[in-house]
Each structure stands twice: as structure tokens, then as C-alpha cells.
Write a protein that holds these residues in place. Structure first.
Motif, PDB file in Angstrom:
ATOM      1  N   ALA A 182       0.831  -1.206   0.000  1.00 44.07           N
ATOM      2  CA  ALA A 182       0.000   0.000   0.000  1.00 44.07           C
ATOM      3  C   ALA A 182       0.864   1.254   0.000  1.00 44.07           C
ATOM      4  CB  ALA A 182      -0.929  -0.012   1.211  1.00 44.07           C
ATOM      5  N   ALA A 183       1.922   1.247   0.800  1.00 38.06           N
ATOM      6  CA  ALA A 183       2.804   2.419   0.845  1.00 38.06           C
ATOM      7  C   ALA A 183       3.481   2.640  -0.503  1.00 38.06           C
ATOM      8  CB  ALA A 183       3.854   2.240   1.941  1.00 38.06           C
ATOM      9  N   GLY A 184       3.904   1.565  -1.148  1.00 37.82           N
ATOM     10  CA  GLY A 184       4.508   1.691  -2.474  1.00 37.82           C
ATOM     11  C   GLY A 184       3.529   2.216  -3.505  1.00 37.82           C
ATOM     12  N   THR A 185       2.288   1.737  -3.438  1.00 37.49           N
ATOM     13  CA  THR A 185       1.255   2.200  -4.364  1.00 37.49           C
ATOM     14  C   THR A 185       0.976   3.685  -4.153  1.00 37.49           C
ATOM     15  OG1 THR A 185       0.257   0.005  -4.387  1.00 37.49           O
ATOM     16  CG2 THR A 185      -1.115   1.827  -5.138  1.00 37.49           C
ATOM     17  N   VAL A 186       0.859   4.083  -2.901  1.00 38.35           N
ATOM     18  CA  VAL A 186       0.612   5.496  -2.599  1.00 38.35           C
ATOM     19  C   VAL A 186       1.782   6.353  -3.074  1.00 38.35           C
ATOM     20  CG1 VAL A 186       0.367   7.157  -0.711  1.00 38.35           C
ATOM     21  CG2 VAL A 186      -0.973   5.063  -0.709  1.00 38.35           C
ATOM     22  N   ALA A 187       3.007   5.873  -2.865  1.00 33.39           N
ATOM     23  CA  ALA A 187       4.175   6.643  -3.306  1.00 33.39           C
ATOM     24  C   ALA A 187       4.200   6.761  -4.827  1.00 33.39           C
ATOM     25  CB  ALA A 187       5.454   5.981  -2.802  1.00 33.39           C
ATOM     26  N   ALA A 188       3.875   5.672  -5.514  1.00 32.23           N
ATOM     27  CA  ALA A 188       3.876   5.703  -6.982  1.00 32.23           C
ATOM     28  C   ALA A 188       2.775   6.614  -7.514  1.00 32.23           C
ATOM     29  CB  ALA A 188       3.708   4.291  -7.534  1.00 32.23           C
ATOM     30  N   LEU A 189       1.607   6.542  -6.915  1.00 31.54           N
ATOM     31  CA  LEU A 189       0.506   7.394  -7.362  1.00 31.54           C
ATOM     32  C   LEU A 189       0.742   8.851  -6.996  1.00 31.54           C
ATOM     33  CD1 LEU A 189      -2.615   5.187  -6.574  1.00 31.54           C
ATOM     34  CD2 LEU A 189      -1.628   5.692  -8.803  1.00 31.54           C
ATOM     35  N   GLY A 190       1.450   9.074  -5.913  1.00 31.59           N
ATOM     36  CA  GLY A 190       1.743  10.444  -5.496  1.00 31.59           C
ATOM     37  C   GLY A 190       2.601  11.185  -6.493  1.00 31.59           C
ATOM     38  N   ARG A 191       3.418  10.459  -7.204  1.00 31.24           N
ATOM     39  CA  ARG A 191       4.276  11.094  -8.208  1.00 31.24           C
ATOM     40  C   ARG A 191       3.524  11.435  -9.484  1.00 31.24           C
ATOM     41  NH1 ARG A 191       8.089   6.444  -7.363  1.00 31.24           N
ATOM     42  NH2 ARG A 191       8.966   6.902  -5.346  1.00 31.24           N
ATOM     43  N   THR A 192       2.426  10.735  -9.720  1.00 29.86           N
ATOM     44  CA  THR A 192       1.708  10.926 -10.987  1.00 29.86           C
ATOM     45  C   THR A 192       0.362  11.621 -10.813  1.00 29.86           C
ATOM     46  OG1 THR A 192       0.653   8.758 -10.800  1.00 29.86           O
ATOM     47  CG2 THR A 192       2.764   8.856 -11.965  1.00 29.86           C
ATOM     48  N   SER A 193      -0.030  11.902  -9.602  1.00 26.23           N
ATOM     49  CA  SER A 193      -1.361  12.450  -9.372  1.00 26.23           C
ATOM     50  C   SER A 193      -1.291  13.641  -8.434  1.00 26.23           C
ATOM     51  CB  SER A 193      -2.260  11.358  -8.772  1.00 26.23           C
ATOM     52  OG  SER A 193      -3.505  11.893  -8.424  1.00 26.23           O
ATOM     53  N   GLU A 194      -2.310  14.469  -8.512  1.00 26.34           N
ATOM     54  CA  GLU A 194      -2.416  15.623  -7.616  1.00 26.34           C
ATOM     55  C   GLU A 194      -3.109  15.266  -6.305  1.00 26.34           C
ATOM     56  OE1 GLU A 194      -1.197  18.719  -8.111  1.00 26.34           O
ATOM     57  OE2 GLU A 194      -0.259  17.974  -9.929  1.00 26.34           O
ATOM     58  N   THR A 216      -3.960  13.683  -2.675  1.00 22.56           N
ATOM     59  CA  THR A 216      -3.175  13.432  -1.472  1.00 22.56           C
ATOM     60  C   THR A 216      -3.905  12.415  -0.610  1.00 22.56           C
ATOM     61  OG1 THR A 216      -4.238  15.240  -0.297  1.00 22.56           O
ATOM     62  CG2 THR A 216      -2.190  15.748  -1.460  1.00 22.56           C
ATOM     63  N   LEU A 217      -3.153  11.685   0.155  1.00 21.21           N
ATOM     64  CA  LEU A 217      -3.711  10.682   1.055  1.00 21.21           C
ATOM     65  C   LEU A 217      -3.357  11.067   2.474  1.00 21.21           C
ATOM     66  CD1 LEU A 217      -5.041   7.872   1.509  1.00 21.21           C
ATOM     67  CD2 LEU A 217      -2.721   6.963   1.505  1.00 21.21           C
ATOM     68  N   THR A 218      -4.352  11.128   3.311  1.00 24.90           N
ATOM     69  CA  THR A 218      -4.112  11.373   4.726  1.00 24.90           C
ATOM     70  C   THR A 218      -4.679  10.205   5.507  1.00 24.90           C
ATOM     71  OG1 THR A 218      -6.174  12.602   4.941  1.00 24.90           O
ATOM     72  CG2 THR A 218      -4.190  13.881   4.498  1.00 24.90           C
ATOM     73  N   LEU A 219      -3.901   9.708   6.440  1.00 20.97           N
ATOM     74  CA  LEU A 219      -4.338   8.605   7.291  1.00 20.97           C
ATOM     75  C   LEU A 219      -4.696   9.151   8.662  1.00 20.97           C
ATOM     76  CD1 LEU A 219      -1.691   5.873   6.474  1.00 20.97           C
ATOM     77  CD2 LEU A 219      -4.077   5.907   5.796  1.00 20.97           C
ATOM     78  N   PRO A 220      -5.934   8.954   9.091  1.00 20.15           N
ATOM     79  CA  PRO A 220      -6.302   9.364  10.440  1.00 20.15           C
ATOM     80  C   PRO A 220      -5.752   8.347  11.446  1.00 20.15           C
ATOM     81  CG  PRO A 220      -8.186   8.410   9.320  1.00 20.15           C
ATOM     82  CD  PRO A 220      -7.069   8.453   8.337  1.00 20.15           C
ATOM     83  N   VAL A 221      -4.566   8.617  11.950  1.00 20.92           N
ATOM     84  CA  VAL A 221      -3.855   7.649  12.784  1.00 20.92           C
ATOM     85  C   VAL A 221      -4.661   7.294  14.028  1.00 20.92           C
ATOM     86  CG1 VAL A 221      -1.739   7.232  14.088  1.00 20.92           C
ATOM     87  CG2 VAL A 221      -1.643   8.426  11.906  1.00 20.92           C
ATOM     88  N   GLY A 222      -5.278   8.265  14.654  1.00 20.04           N
ATOM     89  CA  GLY A 222      -6.069   7.995  15.852  1.00 20.04           C
ATOM     90  C   GLY A 222      -7.217   7.039  15.577  1.00 20.04           C
ATOM     91  N   ARG A 223      -7.926   7.273  14.506  1.00 22.76           N
ATOM     92  CA  ARG A 223      -9.054   6.411  14.150  1.00 22.76           C
ATOM     93  C   ARG A 223      -8.569   5.022  13.757  1.00 22.76           C
ATOM     94  NH1 ARG A 223     -13.383   8.925  10.347  1.00 22.76           N
ATOM     95  NH2 ARG A 223     -13.579  10.192  12.203  1.00 22.76           N
ATOM     96  N   LEU A 224      -7.441   4.968  13.057  1.00 19.20           N
ATOM     97  CA  LEU A 224      -6.864   3.687  12.656  1.00 19.20           C
ATOM     98  C   LEU A 224      -6.475   2.865  13.887  1.00 19.20           C
ATOM     99  CD1 LEU A 224      -5.925   1.971  10.246  1.00 19.20           C
ATOM    100  CD2 LEU A 224      -3.737   3.133  10.403  1.00 19.20           C
TER     101      LEU A 224
END
Length: 69
Positions: free
Chosen positions: A13-25, A27-35
């Protein structure tokens, strides 16, 4: 064994997010408390689901349980 699968999933998942972050505008935010809350509730549910039948089984007379089965 399960921890390895979970870590593999998180790494994927982290790799996918990193790859998509380079090609897309986007953003992904993880609500750590809720998680963490969801993980804690799931762990508690697993403990309760395992402990209640175990307590009931521990109270059984072994010979009587074998005789009735």
C-alpha cells in the motif's frame, strides 16, 4: 506468519501510494487515531471471541464431555 502478511500489505500500500503520489495531484491522509481505535476494537473483539468459549470449555468435566460425544 500473519504479521508478515500484514507487513507485506502495508508495504504494498505504501509503495502504491508513493507511486501514485508522483503521478497524481491527489493526497492521502491517514487518520492515525481512528486507525489505532479500529485496530484496538478488533483486537478486543478477537480476545473476547476467544476467551469466552475457552472459559466455558475449561469448566467442563473432561470425562463427562467425552462420554456424551
Amino acid at each position: 506468519m500473519r504479521q508478515g502478511r500484514a507487513l507485506c500489505g502495508v508495504a504494498f500500500a505504501a509503495g502504491t501510494v508513493a507511486a501514485l503520489g508522483r503521478t497524481s495531484e491527489a493526497t492521502l491522509t491517514l487518520p492515525v487515531g481512528r486507525l489505532l481505535l479500529v485496530v484496538a476494537v478488533a483486537a478486543l473483539a478477537g480476545l473476547v471471541a476467544g476467551l469466552l468459549p475457552a472459559r466455558r470449555a475449561a469448566r467442563l468435566d473432561v470425562l463427562a464431555a467425552i462420554a456424551t460425544s
